[in-house]
Design an enzyme around this catalytic site. Sequence first.
Site, mmCIF file in Angstrom:
data_model
loop_
_atom_site.group_PDB
_atom_site.id
_atom_site.type_symbol
_atom_site.label_atom_id
_atom_site.label_comp_id
_atom_site.label_asym_id
_atom_site.label_seq_id
_atom_site.Cartn_x
_atom_site.Cartn_y
_atom_site.Cartn_z
ATOM 1 N N HIS A 50 0.688 -0.817 0.059
ATOM 2 C CA HIS A 50 0.105 0.571 -0.222
ATOM 3 C C HIS A 50 0.984 1.186 -0.108
ATOM 4 C CE1 HIS A 50 0.358 -0.653 4.575
ATOM 5 N NE2 HIS A 50 0.800 0.269 4.580
HETATM 6 C C1 T46 Z 1 2.925 0.725 7.051
HETATM 7 C C2 T46 Z 1 3.501 -0.183 7.336
HETATM 8 C C3 T46 Z 1 4.983 -0.377 6.650
HETATM 9 C C4 T46 Z 1 -4.899 -0.185 13.031
HETATM 10 O O1 T46 Z 1 -6.047 -0.349 13.210
HETATM 11 N N1 T46 Z 1 -4.005 0.691 13.362
HETATM 12 C C5 T46 Z 1 -2.846 1.166 13.139
HETATM 13 O O2 T46 Z 1 -2.174 1.807 13.554
HETATM 14 C C6 T46 Z 1 -1.992 -0.011 11.983
HETATM 15 C C7 T46 Z 1 -0.819 0.750 11.608
HETATM 16 C C8 T46 Z 1 -3.306 -0.886 12.019
HETATM 17 N N2 T46 Z 1 -4.143 -0.660 11.932
HETATM 18 C C9 T46 Z 1 -4.866 -2.122 11.990
HETATM 19 C C10 T46 Z 1 -5.276 -2.058 10.187
HETATM 20 C C11 T46 Z 1 -4.916 -3.381 9.638
HETATM 21 O O3 T46 Z 1 -7.037 -3.208 9.678
HETATM 22 O O4 T46 Z 1 -4.416 -3.264 11.929
HETATM 23 C C12 T46 Z 1 -4.194 -4.139 10.356
HETATM 24 C C13 T46 Z 1 -3.249 -4.621 10.191
HETATM 25 O O5 T46 Z 1 -2.820 -3.472 9.463
HETATM 26 P P1 T46 Z 1 -1.826 -3.242 7.426
HETATM 27 O O6 T46 Z 1 -2.834 -4.335 7.218
HETATM 28 O O7 T46 Z 1 -2.139 -2.123 6.856
HETATM 29 O O8 T46 Z 1 -0.691 -3.520 8.054
HETATM 30 P P2 T46 Z 1 0.671 -3.712 7.393
HETATM 31 O O9 T46 Z 1 2.073 -4.535 8.058
HETATM 32 O O10 T46 Z 1 0.484 -4.041 5.637
HETATM 33 O O11 T46 Z 1 1.348 -2.004 7.458
HETATM 34 C C14 T46 Z 1 1.602 -1.747 8.580
HETATM 35 C C15 T46 Z 1 0.983 0.167 8.587
HETATM 36 O O12 T46 Z 1 -0.222 -0.221 8.646
HETATM 37 C C16 T46 Z 1 1.450 1.534 7.472
HETATM 38 O O13 T46 Z 1 1.137 2.275 7.598
HETATM 39 O O14 T46 Z 1 3.182 1.546 6.432
HETATM 40 O O15 T46 Z 1 2.649 -0.784 8.541
#
Ligand code: T46
Length: 133
Positions: A50
């Site tokens: 993303h």
């Molecule tokens: C990024 C990379 C480096 C939350 O509710 N609160 C939060 O602060 C975060 C970070 C995530 N979430 C929820 C959103 C999704 O439902 O946790 C779930 C997993 O998030 P995501 O799939 O976006 O996680 P990553 O590891 O793919 O990405 C993360 C960060 O979301 C993103 O900002 O830049 O780490």
Amino acid sequence: MLVNMMDIRTIGSSESGSLSFFEAPGDLPFEIKRVYYTYDVPVGAKRGMHAHRNLSQILICPHGAIEVTLDDGNSRESVMLDDPSKGLALGSMIWREMVWCEPGSVLVVAASLPYDEADYIRDYDEFLGAAAV
Ligand code: T46
């Protein structure tokens, strides 16, 4: 140059180990509004895929090794995060993909804004269109 590494202030010795730290404002180009960390990720698993419309972040791997690939819509660069005294500074509108390379690897992120799903672009074609504007 998509990869922008920063040195994290570190105090240490071979007898008693190391301590790394940063303060904001001062050491970072933004005020920290949120800190989160990702762990228990299987080796080979890929996360990210993303971009963010407005968010700035510093990514640190305090334990293990995580390969991060960055894409601005024109080119791609990869970097291995495997040094707790280095941080990857990441601005907005950069597509990112992270691959966990060692068991137990941890990713710690300091972010400039609270969580907001509306800030994410999770579709690569939508990202390419927005990056071209
Ligand atoms: C990024 C990379 C480096 C939350 O509710 N609160 C939060 O602060 C975060 C970070 C995530 N979430 C929820 C959103 C999704 O439902 O946790 C779930 C997993 O998030 P995501 O799939 O976006 O996680 P990553 O590891 O793919 O990405 C993360 C960060 O979301 C993103 O900002 O830049 O780490």
